[in-house]
Design an enzyme around this catalytic site. Structure first.
Site, PDB file in Angstrom:
ATOM      1  N   ILE A  70     -20.169 -52.542  30.443  1.00 53.63           N
ATOM      2  CA  ILE A  70     -19.213 -52.626  31.546  1.00 53.63           C
ATOM      3  C   ILE A  70     -19.644 -53.805  32.410  1.00 53.63           C
ATOM      4  CG2 ILE A  70     -20.493 -50.954  32.945  1.00 53.63           C
ATOM      5  CD1 ILE A  70     -17.739 -50.039  34.085  1.00 53.63           C
ATOM      6  N   ILE A  72     -18.141 -56.494  35.833  1.00 55.55           N
ATOM      7  CA  ILE A  72     -17.165 -57.027  36.784  1.00 55.55           C
ATOM      8  C   ILE A  72     -17.548 -58.482  37.025  1.00 55.55           C
ATOM      9  CG2 ILE A  72     -16.243 -56.858  39.137  1.00 55.55           C
ATOM     10  CD1 ILE A  72     -15.492 -54.460  37.329  1.00 55.55           C
ATOM     11  N   GLU A 104     -26.566 -46.145  29.083  1.00 55.94           N
ATOM     12  CA  GLU A 104     -27.910 -46.598  29.415  1.00 55.94           C
ATOM     13  C   GLU A 104     -27.764 -47.803  30.330  1.00 55.94           C
ATOM     14  OE1 GLU A 104     -28.839 -49.275  25.491  1.00 55.94           O
ATOM     15  OE2 GLU A 104     -29.118 -47.116  25.371  1.00 55.94           O
ATOM     16  N   TYR A 116     -23.558 -44.897  39.112  1.00 56.05           N
ATOM     17  CA  TYR A 116     -23.473 -43.834  38.110  1.00 56.05           C
ATOM     18  C   TYR A 116     -23.880 -42.491  38.718  1.00 56.05           C
ATOM     19  CZ  TYR A 116     -23.305 -47.827  34.886  1.00 56.05           C
ATOM     20  OH  TYR A 116     -22.979 -48.989  34.249  1.00 56.05           O
TER      21      TYR A 116
END
Length: 148
Positions: A70, A72, A104, A116
Site C-alpha cells: 500500500i 500514497i 507486515e 494499522y
C-alpha cells in the site's frame, strides 16, 4: 474534491510505478507492479479528482486476506488518504468473506503501524531481519485484523 476507490486498472500502472519508487526506499520490482492480477487479487486505486494518489495490492485465499503493498504519493501524505484506502480495502475484503486480514510492515514505519493499530490491527509476531535496509536488515512486524 471527489475521492473514489476503484479497481486498479492497466491505465493506472504508470502512476503506480512512479508512486512506488517515490514512496518506498526499497520498491517492488516494476515487473511485480505490472504483473497481471489473478482471480484472488484485490488491487485498488485511490483517485482524488480523477488523479491516482494511492494504491494497494492484496489477495484473498480461503478466507485469509493479505495486504501485500500500500502506498500514497508522498506529495499527498498526511491528508488521511492512507486511512481512506485501507478502510476501502478492509470493507471490500469483508464483503468478499475474509475472516481475517494480515499484513507486515517495517518496524521503522511507525506512522503506518500506528494507522494499522488505530484501525484494529494487532501485532502478533516479528520477522527479524526480514527487510533490506540502508544499514543491513530490519524487522517486519506481522499484524492481523479479525473480521467480524
Amino acid at each position: 474534491m471527489t475521492i473514489n476507490i476503484v479497481p486498479l486498472d492497466t491505465q493506472h500502472l504508470d502512476a503506480v510505478w512512479h508512486i512506488e519508487q517515490a514512496a518506498h526506499a526499497f520498491p517492488w520490482a516494476e515487473s511485480m507492479v505490472r504483473a497481471e492480477p489473478n482471480k484472488r487479487s484485490l488491487n485498488l486505486a485511490l483517485l482524488v479528482d480523477n488523479t491516482l494518489v494511492g494504491y494497494c495490492f492484496g489477495q484473498l485465499v480461503a478466507g485469509e486476506a493479505t495486504l501485500l503493498n500500500i502506498a500514497i504519493d508522498p506529495r499527498a501524505q498526511g491528508k488521511g488518504y492512507g486511512k481512506t484506502l485501507l478502510d476501502g480495502f478492509m470493507a471490500q475484503m469483508r464483503e468478499q468473506g475474509a475472516e481475517d486480514i494480515w499484513l507486515e510492515v517495517r518496524a521503522s514505519n511507525t506512522r503506518a503501524a500506528q494507522l494499522y493499530e488505530a484501525l484494529g490491527f494487532n501485532e502478533i509476531n516479528r520477522r527479524e531481519g526480514y527487510y533490506p535496509a540502508e544499514n543491513g536488515r530490519e524487522d517486519a512486524l506481522i499484524m492481523t485484523y479479525m473480521v467480524m
